[in-house]
Design a protein around this motif. Structure first.
Motif, PDB file in Angstrom:
ATOM      1  N   PRO A  51      37.237  38.102  28.511  1.00  0.00           N
ATOM      2  CA  PRO A  51      38.081  37.762  29.644  1.00  0.00           C
ATOM      3  C   PRO A  51      37.663  36.432  30.259  1.00  0.00           C
ATOM      4  CG  PRO A  51      37.185  39.993  29.860  1.00  0.00           C
ATOM      5  CD  PRO A  51      36.434  39.318  28.778  1.00  0.00           C
ATOM      6  N   ALA A  52      38.579  35.817  30.979  1.00  0.00           N
ATOM      7  CA  ALA A  52      38.280  34.580  31.691  1.00  0.00           C
ATOM      8  C   ALA A  52      39.183  34.473  32.907  1.00  0.00           C
ATOM      9  CB  ALA A  52      38.463  33.368  30.784  1.00  0.00           C
ATOM     10  N   TYR A  53      38.637  33.876  33.943  1.00  0.00           N
ATOM     11  CA  TYR A  53      39.423  33.550  35.122  1.00  0.00           C
ATOM     12  C   TYR A  53      39.785  32.062  35.057  1.00  0.00           C
ATOM     13  CZ  TYR A  53      36.788  37.594  37.073  1.00  0.00           C
ATOM     14  OH  TYR A  53      36.202  38.814  37.298  1.00  0.00           O
ATOM     15  N   VAL A  54      41.035  31.748  35.364  1.00  0.00           N
ATOM     16  CA  VAL A  54      41.499  30.364  35.377  1.00  0.00           C
ATOM     17  C   VAL A  54      41.951  30.035  36.795  1.00  0.00           C
ATOM     18  CG1 VAL A  54      43.133  28.710  34.404  1.00  0.00           C
ATOM     19  CG2 VAL A  54      42.219  30.561  32.971  1.00  0.00           C
ATOM     20  N   VAL A 313      44.498  33.032  37.582  1.00  0.00           N
ATOM     21  CA  VAL A 313      45.077  33.861  36.520  1.00  0.00           C
ATOM     22  C   VAL A 313      43.932  34.393  35.675  1.00  0.00           C
ATOM     23  CG1 VAL A 313      46.546  33.879  34.464  1.00  0.00           C
ATOM     24  CG2 VAL A 313      47.229  32.543  36.460  1.00  0.00           C
ATOM     25  N   ALA A 314      44.011  35.661  35.295  1.00  0.00           N
ATOM     26  CA  ALA A 314      43.028  36.242  34.380  1.00  0.00           C
ATOM     27  C   ALA A 314      43.655  36.386  32.998  1.00  0.00           C
ATOM     28  CB  ALA A 314      42.564  37.612  34.889  1.00  0.00           C
ATOM     29  N   ILE A 315      42.874  36.094  31.966  1.00  0.00           N
ATOM     30  CA  ILE A 315      43.370  36.239  30.599  1.00  0.00           C
ATOM     31  C   ILE A 315      42.453  37.169  29.807  1.00  0.00           C
ATOM     32  CG2 ILE A 315      44.691  34.102  30.495  1.00  0.00           C
ATOM     33  CD1 ILE A 315      42.335  32.712  29.250  1.00  0.00           C
ATOM     34  N   TYR A 316      43.078  37.955  28.928  1.00  0.00           N
ATOM     35  CA  TYR A 316      42.374  38.966  28.142  1.00  0.00           C
ATOM     36  C   TYR A 316      42.902  38.983  26.712  1.00  0.00           C
ATOM     37  CZ  TYR A 316      41.570  40.927  32.869  1.00  0.00           C
ATOM     38  OH  TYR A 316      41.232  41.120  34.184  1.00  0.00           O
ATOM     39  N   HIS A 317      42.096  39.534  25.806  1.00  0.00           N
ATOM     40  CA  HIS A 317      42.570  39.896  24.472  1.00  0.00           C
ATOM     41  C   HIS A 317      42.887  41.391  24.445  1.00  0.00           C
ATOM     42  CE1 HIS A 317      41.095  36.128  22.484  1.00  0.00           C
ATOM     43  NE2 HIS A 317      42.116  36.409  21.705  1.00  0.00           N
ATOM     44  N   VAL A 318      43.926  41.737  23.726  1.00  0.00           N
ATOM     45  CA  VAL A 318      44.224  43.141  23.460  1.00  0.00           C
ATOM     46  C   VAL A 318      43.281  43.629  22.368  1.00  0.00           C
ATOM     47  CG1 VAL A 318      45.959  44.757  22.603  1.00  0.00           C
ATOM     48  CG2 VAL A 318      46.634  42.898  24.147  1.00  0.00           C
ATOM     49  N   LEU A 345      40.033  50.426  43.495  1.00  0.00           N
ATOM     50  CA  LEU A 345      39.643  50.501  44.903  1.00  0.00           C
ATOM     51  C   LEU A 345      40.825  50.725  45.833  1.00  0.00           C
ATOM     52  CD1 LEU A 345      37.048  47.580  45.151  1.00  0.00           C
ATOM     53  CD2 LEU A 345      36.554  50.023  45.337  1.00  0.00           C
ATOM     54  N   TYR A 346      41.925  50.003  45.593  1.00  0.00           N
ATOM     55  CA  TYR A 346      43.025  49.972  46.547  1.00  0.00           C
ATOM     56  C   TYR A 346      44.365  50.377  45.950  1.00  0.00           C
ATOM     57  CZ  TYR A 346      39.629  46.597  48.454  1.00  0.00           C
ATOM     58  OH  TYR A 346      38.487  45.969  48.885  1.00  0.00           O
ATOM     59  N   GLY A 347      44.395  50.740  44.685  1.00  0.00           N
ATOM     60  CA  GLY A 347      45.671  51.009  44.050  1.00  0.00           C
ATOM     61  C   GLY A 347      46.513  49.763  43.904  1.00  0.00           C
ATOM     62  N   ALA A 348      45.858  48.610  43.733  1.00  0.00           N
ATOM     63  CA  ALA A 348      46.576  47.335  43.651  1.00  0.00           C
ATOM     64  C   ALA A 348      47.426  47.278  42.381  1.00  0.00           C
ATOM     65  CB  ALA A 348      45.580  46.177  43.656  1.00  0.00           C
ATOM     66  N   HIS A 349      48.561  46.600  42.490  1.00  0.00           N
ATOM     67  CA  HIS A 349      49.494  46.464  41.369  1.00  0.00           C
ATOM     68  C   HIS A 349      49.488  45.028  40.853  1.00  0.00           C
ATOM     69  CE1 HIS A 349      51.216  50.442  42.034  1.00  0.00           C
ATOM     70  NE2 HIS A 349      51.199  50.164  43.327  1.00  0.00           N
ATOM     71  N   TYR A 350      49.633  44.881  39.542  1.00  0.00           N
ATOM     72  CA  TYR A 350      49.641  43.569  38.910  1.00  0.00           C
ATOM     73  C   TYR A 350      50.742  43.479  37.862  1.00  0.00           C
ATOM     74  CZ  TYR A 350      45.131  42.378  40.978  1.00  0.00           C
ATOM     75  OH  TYR A 350      44.133  42.095  41.858  1.00  0.00           O
ATOM     76  N   SER A 351      51.130  42.244  37.563  1.00  0.00           N
ATOM     77  CA  SER A 351      52.000  41.955  36.429  1.00  0.00           C
ATOM     78  C   SER A 351      51.127  41.574  35.237  1.00  0.00           C
ATOM     79  CB  SER A 351      52.950  40.798  36.748  1.00  0.00           C
ATOM     80  OG  SER A 351      53.809  41.127  37.798  1.00  0.00           O
ATOM     81  N   VAL A 352      51.623  41.859  34.040  1.00  0.00           N
ATOM     82  CA  VAL A 352      50.916  41.498  32.804  1.00  0.00           C
ATOM     83  C   VAL A 352      51.934  40.856  31.872  1.00  0.00           C
ATOM     84  CG1 VAL A 352      49.489  42.300  30.891  1.00  0.00           C
ATOM     85  CG2 VAL A 352      49.352  43.467  33.118  1.00  0.00           C
ATOM     86  N   VAL A 353      51.580  39.719  31.303  1.00  0.00           N
ATOM     87  CA  VAL A 353      52.502  38.951  30.464  1.00  0.00           C
ATOM     88  C   VAL A 353      51.856  38.659  29.122  1.00  0.00           C
ATOM     89  CG1 VAL A 353      53.752  36.768  30.256  1.00  0.00           C
ATOM     90  CG2 VAL A 353      53.612  37.905  32.470  1.00  0.00           C
ATOM     91  N   LEU A 354      52.621  38.862  28.037  1.00  0.00           N
ATOM     92  CA  LEU A 354      52.146  38.489  26.704  1.00  0.00           C
ATOM     93  C   LEU A 354      51.968  36.976  26.652  1.00  0.00           C
ATOM     94  CD1 LEU A 354      51.572  39.541  23.768  1.00  0.00           C
ATOM     95  CD2 LEU A 354      53.932  38.864  23.260  1.00  0.00           C
ATOM     96  N   LEU A 355      50.941  36.549  25.968  1.00  0.00           N
ATOM     97  CA  LEU A 355      50.575  35.138  25.962  1.00  0.00           C
ATOM     98  C   LEU A 355      50.278  34.685  24.532  1.00  0.00           C
ATOM     99  CD1 LEU A 355      49.637  32.625  27.677  1.00  0.00           C
ATOM    100  CD2 LEU A 355      47.362  33.664  27.671  1.00  0.00           C
ATOM    101  N   GLY A 356      50.706  33.472  24.182  1.00  0.00           N
ATOM    102  CA  GLY A 356      50.291  32.870  22.923  1.00  0.00           C
ATOM    103  C   GLY A 356      51.261  32.993  21.767  1.00  0.00           C
ATOM    104  N   ARG A 357      52.283  33.815  21.912  1.00  0.00           N
ATOM    105  CA  ARG A 357      53.308  33.924  20.873  1.00  0.00           C
ATOM    106  C   ARG A 357      54.602  34.427  21.491  1.00  0.00           C
ATOM    107  NH1 ARG A 357      54.611  39.101  19.101  1.00  0.00           N
ATOM    108  NH2 ARG A 357      53.132  40.756  19.641  1.00  0.00           N
ATOM    109  N   VAL A 395      46.960  38.473  26.712  1.00  0.00           N
ATOM    110  CA  VAL A 395      47.793  38.763  27.874  1.00  0.00           C
ATOM    111  C   VAL A 395      47.222  38.032  29.081  1.00  0.00           C
ATOM    112  CG1 VAL A 395      48.658  41.000  27.069  1.00  0.00           C
ATOM    113  CG2 VAL A 395      46.534  40.895  28.397  1.00  0.00           C
ATOM    114  N   ALA A 396      48.108  37.703  30.020  1.00  0.00           N
ATOM    115  CA  ALA A 396      47.710  37.005  31.243  1.00  0.00           C
ATOM    116  C   ALA A 396      48.117  37.830  32.453  1.00  0.00           C
ATOM    117  CB  ALA A 396      48.364  35.624  31.302  1.00  0.00           C
ATOM    118  N   VAL A 397      47.268  37.810  33.466  1.00  0.00           N
ATOM    119  CA  VAL A 397      47.510  38.536  34.717  1.00  0.00           C
ATOM    120  C   VAL A 397      47.482  37.534  35.861  1.00  0.00           C
ATOM    121  CG1 VAL A 397      46.678  40.338  36.271  1.00  0.00           C
ATOM    122  CG2 VAL A 397      46.456  40.617  33.787  1.00  0.00           C
ATOM    123  N   PRO A 398      48.619  37.285  36.520  1.00  0.00           N
ATOM    124  CA  PRO A 398      48.649  36.327  37.636  1.00  0.00           C
ATOM    125  C   PRO A 398      48.107  36.925  38.926  1.00  0.00           C
ATOM    126  CG  PRO A 398      50.817  37.247  37.315  1.00  0.00           C
ATOM    127  CD  PRO A 398      49.952  37.831  36.222  1.00  0.00           C
TER     128      PRO A 398
END
Length: 446
Positions: A51-54, A313-318, A345-357, A395-398
């Motif tokens: 993972p990485a934070y951008v 933005v956080a990025i991850y590999h599946v 911790l808080y039940g926070a919600h996020y979007s996840v987007v396919l990245l790279g193709r 995948v990327a998480v904004p």
């Protein structure tokens, strides 16, 4: 009904739009990739790993500038707990903001880049002797008193004169998550108006020669979207200032109303109308001071998340994809609650987007889960992802700029991700990836 639903054959060919409200301002969709600050996120993953934070430096600086314009002539103090590194402290300082800190470590980061001590505000409900000693040596401008017992301790450590503020419990419910509510009774922060502790704190501070009562402070919570809660807070604080004037015949010159301004995490969340907020808050403050026959104090606001959340933005590999007996598709990534504990911790919600193709299949709802040995290690539920998502995908998480890096841990002895700043087509490491050797070097016993 959407065009995708009306014409299923277009599902894979229509481009996925990125909601501006949750992505950094320099974000661009380029084919199947995403660029931020002119840098491909896929290239960052290839170069620095996941993972990485951008972090989008332009976005962060522009939001600082917006706050300074909205509160021109007043003080904007960045809440460092949201994200603080030497580079971030330098950017905040260059943009003319003050800095809110709550530990010797945060002060050390600020001091390392020469952040002006006069613009530092030390918070904390349990300031340690080490915190106060560092504050004395650094010469921080203001210390926020949180309890009666610490007044004498601060006076004993302080140079003369040391400006202090009193953190007040205003009795205001901000109608946010229970774990993010800080303006009501029965939580750990501040001096209660209802019990008389706030009034007693004034008497004790005025009796300590090294201390100068510079102002009062309150913070009603985080992810607050209703202006009315802030208006109620101001009414309570101005009434308290009037009480100080009546009893002690002094005028307190500063009023700090904290931060907590809501940001969007998923498309459809409400945005915070900063300019409208600034206009209304100033009007309420003027009116309440007029009603109480007080001069208008200098106003301080303390945004943290609102400055930095959407810059990140956080990025991850599946790593794995599987289907449960319930039919739920689960996508497991190489990060999780150790780099983003907010959903747990808080039940926070996020979007996840396919990245790279580019996606070759229609989207369907999936649950994105982390790698850790906890059933609650879930990053996002029922997020739309292409049906052909597979191991190796990115995948990327904004909206990952606030409270991801500061709350990261080594659970399961997983190293913390790097923080990569982007600007003008360049990427630079602000915080390097934590390695296994980093973990072992602190383990000194055998």
């Amino acid at each position: 009904m959407t065009l995708r639903e009306l014409i299923p054959s277009l599902r894979s060919s229509l481009p996925d739009k990125l909601a501006p409200i949750i992505w950094p301002r320099t974000t661009r969709r380029v084919g199947g990739d995403i660029q931020i600050g002119g840098v491909s996120l896929a290239s960052i993953a290839g170069r620095f790993g996941t993972p990485a934070y951008v972090l989008d430096e332009v976005d962060l600086r522009e939001r600082c500038q917006e706050y300074r314009r909205a509160f021109a002539g007043e003080e904007v103090a960045y809440a460092g707990k949201a994200l603080l590194t030497r580079a971030v402290a330098r950017m905040i300082g260059e943009e003319g903001l003050s800095l809110d800190v709550c530990s010797a470590g945060e002060m050390a980061v600020a001091r390392a880049v020469g952040f002006p001590a006069a613009r530092v505000i030390l918070h904390g409900n349990a300031k340690t002797p080490a915190d106060l000693a560092f504050a004395r040596d650094y010469g921080v401008g203001r210390i926020v008193i949180d309890s009666l017992g610490e007044i004498a301790r601060i006076a004993a450590e302080a140079p003369e004169p040391q400006r202090v503020l009193l953190r007040i419990v205003p009795g205001v419910d901000a109608h946010t998550h229970a774990a993010l509510t800080t303006g009501t009774e029965h939580q750990k922060f501040g001096l209660s108006l209802a019990t008389g502790d706030a009034a007693e704190a004034v008497r004790r501070v005025l009796g300590q020669k090294p201390l100068t009562l510079s102002g009062v402070h309150a913070h009603i919570g985080s992810q607050v979207s209703r202006f009315g809660a802030y208006e109620q807070e101001i009414r309570q604080l101005v009434a308290f200032l009037a009480g100080i004037h009546d009893e002690h015949r002094i005028t307190v010159p500063e009023l700090n109303i904290g931060g907590g301004h809501a940001v969007a995490y998923v498309d459809g969340d409400d945005s915070f109308a900063l300019d409208d907020f600034a206009t209304r808050i100033r009007a309420v403050l003027r009116f309440e001071c007029q009603q109480n026959r007080l001069p208008v104090p200098r106003l301080t606001v303390e945004p943290g998340r609102a400055i930095v959340a959407r810059a990140g933005v956080a990025i991850y590999h599946v790593v794995a994809v599987k289907r449960a007996a319930s039919g739920r598709r689960m996508v497991a990534i190489d990060g999780g609650m150790s780099d983003n504990p907010r959903p747990a911790l808080y039940g926070a919600h996020y979007s996840v987007v396919l990245l790279g193709r580019k996606a070759d299949a229609a989207q369907e709802p999936m649950t994105v889960v982390g790698r850790h040995c906890e059933a609650g290690d879930i990053l996002a539920e029922n997020v739309p992802l292409p049906a052909d998502v597979r191991p190796g995908d990115l995948v990327a998480v904004p909206a990952a700029g606030a409270y991801h890096f500061p709350l990261a841990s080594n659970y399961n002895l997983v190293g913390r991700p790097p923080l990569i700043a982007v600007r003008g087509g360049d990427a630079r490491v602000l915080i390097r990836r934590e390695t296994i050797n980093d973990l072992l070097v602190r383990d000194v016993g055998e």
